[in-house]
Design a protein around this motif. Structure first.
Motif, short mmCIF file in Angstrom:
data_model
loop_
_atom_site.label_atom_id
_atom_site.label_comp_id
_atom_site.label_asym_id
_atom_site.label_seq_id
_atom_site.Cartn_x
_atom_site.Cartn_y
_atom_site.Cartn_z
N LEU A 141 0.82 -1.22 0.00
CA LEU A 141 0.00 0.00 0.00
C LEU A 141 0.85 1.26 0.00
CD1 LEU A 141 -2.61 -1.07 2.71
CD2 LEU A 141 -2.97 -0.98 0.23
N SER A 142 0.30 2.32 -0.57
CA SER A 142 0.95 3.63 -0.47
C SER A 142 0.81 4.13 0.97
CB SER A 142 0.29 4.61 -1.43
OG SER A 142 -1.04 4.84 -1.03
N ASP A 143 1.67 5.06 1.36
CA ASP A 143 1.68 5.54 2.74
C ASP A 143 0.31 6.05 3.19
OD1 ASP A 143 4.28 4.85 3.14
OD2 ASP A 143 5.09 6.87 2.92
N GLU A 144 -0.41 6.72 2.30
CA GLU A 144 -1.67 7.33 2.74
C GLU A 144 -2.76 6.28 3.04
OE1 GLU A 144 -3.22 10.09 -0.14
OE2 GLU A 144 -3.98 8.49 -1.41
N MET A 145 -2.52 5.03 2.62
CA MET A 145 -3.48 3.94 2.89
C MET A 145 -3.09 3.14 4.14
SD MET A 145 -5.54 3.68 0.00
CE MET A 145 -5.82 1.98 -0.50
N LYS A 146 -1.99 3.48 4.78
CA LYS A 146 -1.57 2.73 5.98
C LYS A 146 -2.27 3.25 7.22
CE LYS A 146 2.72 1.37 3.85
NZ LYS A 146 4.17 1.59 3.72
N THR A 147 -2.27 2.45 8.27
CA THR A 147 -2.96 2.87 9.50
C THR A 147 -2.07 3.78 10.34
OG1 THR A 147 -2.38 0.74 10.50
CG2 THR A 147 -4.55 0.92 9.54
N LEU A 148 -2.67 4.40 11.35
CA LEU A 148 -2.05 5.46 12.14
C LEU A 148 -1.76 4.98 13.56
CD1 LEU A 148 -4.52 8.27 11.07
CD2 LEU A 148 -2.05 8.31 10.64
N HIS A 149 -0.67 5.52 14.12
CA HIS A 149 -0.33 5.25 15.52
C HIS A 149 -0.08 6.60 16.17
CE1 HIS A 149 0.28 0.93 14.57
NE2 HIS A 149 0.59 1.41 13.39
N TYR A 150 -0.91 6.95 17.14
CA TYR A 150 -0.88 8.31 17.69
C TYR A 150 0.15 8.45 18.80
CZ TYR A 150 -2.77 12.66 19.65
OH TYR A 150 -2.93 13.96 20.09
N ILE A 151 0.79 9.61 18.85
CA ILE A 151 1.70 9.90 19.97
C ILE A 151 1.09 10.99 20.87
CG2 ILE A 151 4.03 10.63 20.65
CD1 ILE A 151 4.12 7.95 19.24
N ALA A 152 1.05 12.21 20.40
CA ALA A 152 0.54 13.34 21.19
C ALA A 152 0.41 14.52 20.24
CB ALA A 152 1.49 13.67 22.34
N GLY A 153 -0.32 15.56 20.67
CA GLY A 153 -0.50 16.73 19.80
C GLY A 153 -1.10 16.29 18.47
N ASN A 154 -0.49 16.72 17.38
CA ASN A 154 -0.96 16.30 16.04
C ASN A 154 -0.07 15.21 15.46
OD1 ASN A 154 -2.70 18.38 16.42
ND2 ASN A 154 -2.36 19.36 14.44
N GLN A 155 0.72 14.57 16.30
CA GLN A 155 1.78 13.68 15.81
C GLN A 155 1.40 12.20 15.81
OE1 GLN A 155 5.24 13.30 18.23
NE2 GLN A 155 6.35 12.22 16.60
N PHE A 156 1.54 11.61 14.65
CA PHE A 156 1.33 10.17 14.46
C PHE A 156 2.58 9.55 13.85
CE2 PHE A 156 -2.78 12.23 13.74
CZ PHE A 156 -3.69 11.43 14.40
N TYR A 157 2.65 8.23 13.92
CA TYR A 157 3.50 7.46 13.00
C TYR A 157 2.57 6.57 12.18
CZ TYR A 157 7.58 9.05 15.51
OH TYR A 157 8.54 9.85 16.06
N ILE A 158 2.91 6.34 10.93
CA ILE A 158 2.13 5.39 10.15
C ILE A 158 2.75 4.00 10.33
CG2 ILE A 158 1.37 7.14 8.49
CD1 ILE A 158 3.39 5.96 6.49
N THR A 159 1.97 2.98 10.03
CA THR A 159 2.46 1.61 10.12
C THR A 159 3.57 1.41 9.07
OG1 THR A 159 0.21 0.99 10.71
CG2 THR A 159 1.73 -0.80 10.16
N GLY A 160 4.65 0.78 9.48
CA GLY A 160 5.82 0.63 8.60
C GLY A 160 5.89 -0.72 7.91
N LYS A 161 7.12 -1.10 7.61
CA LYS A 161 7.39 -2.33 6.84
C LYS A 161 7.06 -3.60 7.61
CE LYS A 161 11.50 -0.24 4.87
NZ LYS A 161 12.97 -0.22 5.00
N GLY A 162 6.70 -4.64 6.88
CA GLY A 162 6.51 -5.94 7.48
C GLY A 162 7.83 -6.57 7.89
N LEU A 163 7.76 -7.41 8.92
CA LEU A 163 8.96 -8.10 9.40
C LEU A 163 8.54 -9.49 9.86
CD1 LEU A 163 11.58 -6.66 11.92
CD2 LEU A 163 10.62 -8.92 12.23
N ILE A 164 9.16 -10.53 9.32
CA ILE A 164 8.89 -11.89 9.75
C ILE A 164 10.07 -12.34 10.61
CG2 ILE A 164 8.37 -14.27 9.03
CD1 ILE A 164 6.28 -12.40 7.95
N ALA A 165 9.81 -12.64 11.88
CA ALA A 165 10.90 -13.07 12.78
C ALA A 165 11.26 -14.52 12.47
CB ALA A 165 10.46 -12.95 14.22
N ARG A 166 12.54 -14.85 12.67
CA ARG A 166 12.92 -16.25 12.55
C ARG A 166 12.38 -17.02 13.74
NH1 ARG A 166 19.29 -15.78 12.06
NH2 ARG A 166 18.78 -14.23 13.63
N ASP A 167 12.13 -18.30 13.56
CA ASP A 167 11.65 -19.12 14.69
C ASP A 167 12.77 -19.30 15.70
OD1 ASP A 167 8.97 -19.93 14.35
OD2 ASP A 167 9.57 -21.05 12.56
#
Lengths: 189, 189
Positions: B163-189
């Motif tokens: 997805l393009s950045d504008e279609m990703k979900t939001l993670h709120y911090i404070a004020g008007n500040q968010f982070y968007i959801t980033g790259k996928g990561l698969i952990a090794r077993d």
């Protein structure tokens, strides 16, 4: 680089973005660490959190005994550790922490184990609520100490936009799958 | 593109990564929508969630009256809407939703308003717990319906890496500040 104290009334910012965490606790000489995705801010000040802890979890027993626990926020580099402590139980393997390459440390005056290498740590005092604990596996804690690695969180703000991917925090989905925290976004008023 | 039903036992995956949400409710003909960061999975099946809802929130009153609410997961394109519904109160401005450019829709057989343009929606039945609600502003809901926009979440999996950045979900911090959801990561077993 150093581990700096975070004012308790700013500690909600460590969890606000919904990262996956590790929960640790200790009773007498027994220490355990588990992974948890269902940990959430409950109040800003006095700072409180909720944590969902399954009845099968050994860490939960240590929390019920000691009435204290820590929440720590791992970074992407630790994803394998998160999976390992999340899929093994101390009940079956008392070497779980060694096998998961978990190293612990302590902050002065707090007898609660913390996992090295994380971005931030919150130590909580359990606020006992038997009905929530028994019916919903839901635990409430008051944050009594908070710290962050100042490379990742400094003066009340995360610094993800300046960090490499392996230093960003994790957001768990299912299986071994996470997303790391992405780019910053400032909304217009 | 379409809005598809999500099996209730998979609905926790919509919230597991800790996104910022909007909470909506309706009583008689009054509808309100608020922003919330403190919404968390409580159980997989029957699917349950917790939501922290301040006593000053008008949406909370609608939930207490109707015993139902919806949680929706906005995307980055909606960040301004999230801030607007999070900073205005219906008590002061009954045109809040129009002013915030919120458009609503309904799913068949559910009289709970949903916000258009989000990535996913969960409709919940309040499980009344007066002590939690009064002492902690903590509400528990059972998920009774879940849907997702299949461009963002399909067959049990988020598709953020496509997805393009504008279609990703939001993670709120404070004020008007968010982070968007980033790259996928698969952990090794």
């Amino acid at each position: 680089m150093g581990i700096c104290s975070v004012p308790l009334e700013k500690s909600y910012r460590l969890l606000n973005h919904g990262p996956t965490v590790m929960v640790s606790a200790k009773n007498d000489y027994i220490v355990d660490v588990m992974a948890a995705s269902w940990v959430c801010v409950l109040d800003i000040f006095p700072a409180k959190v909720t944590a969902v802890l399954d009845k099968k979890s050994f860490t939960r027993q240590l929390i019920e005994q000691s009435q204290k626990f820590a929440i720590q926020i791992p970074i992407a580099k630790q994803a394998e550790q998160v999976i390992k402590v999340g899929t093994q139980s101390y009940t079956d393997n008392s070497d779980k922490l060694t096998d998961s390459h978990i190293e612990l440390f302590y902050q002065d005056n707090f007898d609660v184990p913390l996992v090295k290498g994380c971005a931030a740590w919150l130590i909580c005092r359990l606020i006992p609520e038997q009905s929530n604990q028994q019916n919903y596996d839901l635990f409430i804690g008051e944050v009594i100490g908070a710290w962050a690695d100042d490379r990742m969180f400094d003066r009340g703000h995360w610094k993800f936009d300046q960090l490499s991917d392996e230093m960003k925090t994790l957001h768990y989905i299912a299986g071994n799958q996470f997303y790391i925290t992405g780019k910053g976004l400032i909304a217009r008023d």
